[in-house]
Design an enzyme around this catalytic site. Structure first.
Site, mmCIF file in Angstrom:
data_model
loop_
_atom_site.group_PDB
_atom_site.id
_atom_site.type_symbol
_atom_site.label_atom_id
_atom_site.label_comp_id
_atom_site.label_asym_id
_atom_site.label_seq_id
_atom_site.Cartn_x
_atom_site.Cartn_y
_atom_site.Cartn_z
ATOM 1 N N CYS A 1 -12.881 -28.674 6.707
ATOM 2 C CA CYS A 1 -12.058 -27.802 6.334
ATOM 3 C C CYS A 1 -10.629 -28.980 6.292
ATOM 4 O O CYS A 1 -10.559 -29.642 7.280
ATOM 5 C CB CYS A 1 -11.798 -26.825 7.185
ATOM 6 S SG CYS A 1 -10.180 -25.788 7.145
ATOM 7 N N ASP B 1 1.024 -1.384 0.092
ATOM 8 C CA ASP B 1 0.040 -0.182 -0.139
ATOM 9 C C ASP B 1 0.926 1.332 -0.053
ATOM 10 O O ASP B 1 1.971 1.210 0.040
ATOM 11 C CB ASP B 1 -1.042 -0.049 1.126
ATOM 12 C CG ASP B 1 -0.263 0.033 2.467
ATOM 13 O OD1 ASP B 1 0.839 0.185 2.564
ATOM 14 O OD2 ASP B 1 -0.933 -0.175 3.563
#
Lengths: 375, 375
Positions: free
Chosen positions: A304, A92
């Site tokens: 999962c 960023d």
């Protein structure tokens, strides 16, 4: 300018299945980027991060410029080598952290000056210095320097802020040195005002970027207003460039944004929640600190395939929590990142197969079901 | 009684190269056992622990009986399954922790009553209850319940304490239920007094155990006195049973004890030091917190094949330290455990080849060399 490649492989309504190509490899989209603020995805080794299916991580310019410093990272061979992550990295611009972490800052046309929240030293960030820092870090995808408009903002203030960001976007664009496999994304601002979002998009398109981010959302406006702002705004973006919704979000935020045409996401939620005891599962969130797990031999999420769910009981994860053992935070972070990557894989498959609507119904239904009954 | 097997494969002077066989697999000796106090080797996944070469870990009865509780672990399938460590486990008796962690305790002939340092609840430990707890945990090697005589102790006090431990050893032996692949070790006490150590050994041998531990050393007496006490004491132990020096130690403590005939070790040092920034290397200890590492692109230990040394610079490890990132503790723990296992592998190879003396000289020389020069 096409420093990074983007292939649109399939669409389903507004949703897109694509592939981003960078100097350090490709990213299947829609993609979720784990956050590696200080050159590490917290509590995880890079191998473990890659093992969850992540193809790209995010680094924070604000943190890295202060510690260990961009010049130091450059001397040590760049961020990829420094943190042992040979795959794509997006950085960023530092703008968001300056606004959100720092009380004492001064913003003017040139940029921002601030005192570090880490050690009090003075720093300046401008479009030019942000781009130079991201260049030193060696990220594959750099972000234009912008002001993330706080929410709520009056329209006049949102316009002022957006226009400053657009002038900074132009300076960021000018400062960015094109290289094959490396790209710069512009960031659409304009708060919740459609006309401002449209103006922002126009100005960025006139400059031309490798990709376009939607900024200034997920800052307190709530999901309904976020989606209402996002939908029309995304439609203004070109189909042949990747689209990135910054700082989002919860699983259902991501699903809704993918349906509206977003390709890339980042958020601290899976890692931060992993460190505070919250797991994301197919049946919604689970708080492992809850005493109901004390004797529960079942995994967090039976469907999962992550290391935490394959080999450990809820009772064990709960025990690690009580005993304040690091492995508890490691395993929950691992699970959450794995869950997010499986979520993205599910979205990609559904879009490719043209059955996103069905997939989203099943997703919403499972989430609403809530956790399995206590034993 | 031979619940666990022991094969003596080679000797070199007093040093032994052997193999312990348990219900959950074999252990090449001399062996180092990482400490997994609360059903986890701190900061490590079980896969990572096994990857360092460790074949057995130690669990602490004192901690596990309180949290999550031995009955709970038994209901959940035993400690191996609970912590996802399918290899051998040794449990201590709880006696040492009661003495070292608890101020408010009452000791009498029957055992010890104490208040938990975790939550203040009252507990009792006797030889019978300690053995029962270790049985519930399902450890491969259980330890007799003893009083670890504090140092220094007058001879009369050391004699009283040792004789109490020997009566407790007899009760532990009677309470232990023989099962194939599971064994009970007796613990020699007697402080630094050769006659008391000899008496203790005689009494244990008369009872007959699967292995023999040397307790009450590394409690402040210093290395010279530890070795002086250890040497003659070890010679009284039978050749056909494994010998375990409890709570030892630093690398050169281990090397010296191996040379005196010890087969097994445990110590929190590699894991605890990993969490406080100290690394063990071929050239002695390195403190990663030191600013000299800020810009150092070299690995901790160029001759080490561990994940921390293969892929990361000292500069990165130092950065993780400054940024208080969990990965710093993970990687340093990983390195230290790897270093300890490579140390043991080196000792095993040297004994098998009959060149332990040469190996020890090279070891001492490299340790004395000290860390590489700063850049």
């Amino acid at each position: 300018m096409s420093g990074i490649g983007f292939s649109l492989l399939a669409t389903d309504g507004a949703a897109r299945r694509g592939r981003v190509a960078t100097a350090h490899g490709t990213i299947e989209t829609p993609a979720f980027m784990p956050v590696g603020t200080a050159a590490t995805v917290k509590a995880m080794t890079p191998d473990a991060v890659a093992g969850t299916g992540a193809e790209i991580v995010l680094g924070n310019t604000y943190h890295l410029m202060q510690r260990p410093g961009a010049e130091r990272i450059e001397r040590l061979g760049g961020l990829h080598r420094f943190m042992n992550w040979p795959r794509p990295i997006l950085t960023d611009s530092g703008g968001y952290q300056v606004m959100s972490l720092i009380q004492l800052r001064r913003l003017d046309e040139n940029g921002v000056t601030f005192r570090s929240h880490i050690d009090g030293r003075s720093f300046a960030l401008t479009p030019e210095s942000s781009i130079a820092i991201q260049r030193r870090l060696g990220s594959d995808i750099a972000m234009a320097f912008d002001e993330c408009t706080p929410y709520p903002a009056e329209e006049a203030e949102a316009a002022r802020s957006m226009r400053l960001s657009m002038r900074w976007a132009e300076r960021s664009r000018a400062a960015f040195e094109p290289r094959p496999g490396h790209g710069l994304f512009g960031i659409v601002q304009g708060s919740i005002y459609p006309d401002l979002r449209a103006e922002s998009t126009q100005r960025l398109l006139a400059l031309g970027f490798d990709g376009y981010a939607v900024g200034g959302l997920a800052v307190g406006e709530g999901q309904a207003l976020m989606f209402a702002t996002l939908g029309p705004s995304v439609q203004l973006l070109p189909a042949d460039r990747p689209r990135y919704l910054m700082g989002v979000g919860k699983p259902d935020d991501i699903v809704g944004a993918v349906a509206r045409g977003i390709d890339m996401f980042d958020c601290v939620l899976p890692t931060r929640s992993g460190r505070t005891g919250q797991a994301f599962t197919r049946r919604g969130p689970v708080n492992i600190r809850n005493a109901r797990h004390l004797d529960d031999p079942r995994p967090l999420d039976a469907d999962c395939a992550c290391p935490a769910c394959r080999a450990y009981s809820r009772a064990y994860l709960h025990h690690l929590w009580r005993a304040k053992e690091m492995l508890g935070q490691i395993l929950l972070t691992w699970h959450n990142l794995h869950y997010y990557q499986e979520l993205m894989a599910g979205l990609r498959d559904a879009i490719a197969a043209g059955r996103l609507a069905t997939w989203m119904s099943a997703f919403a239904e499972a989430q609403a079901e809530g956790d399995i009954e206590p034993l």
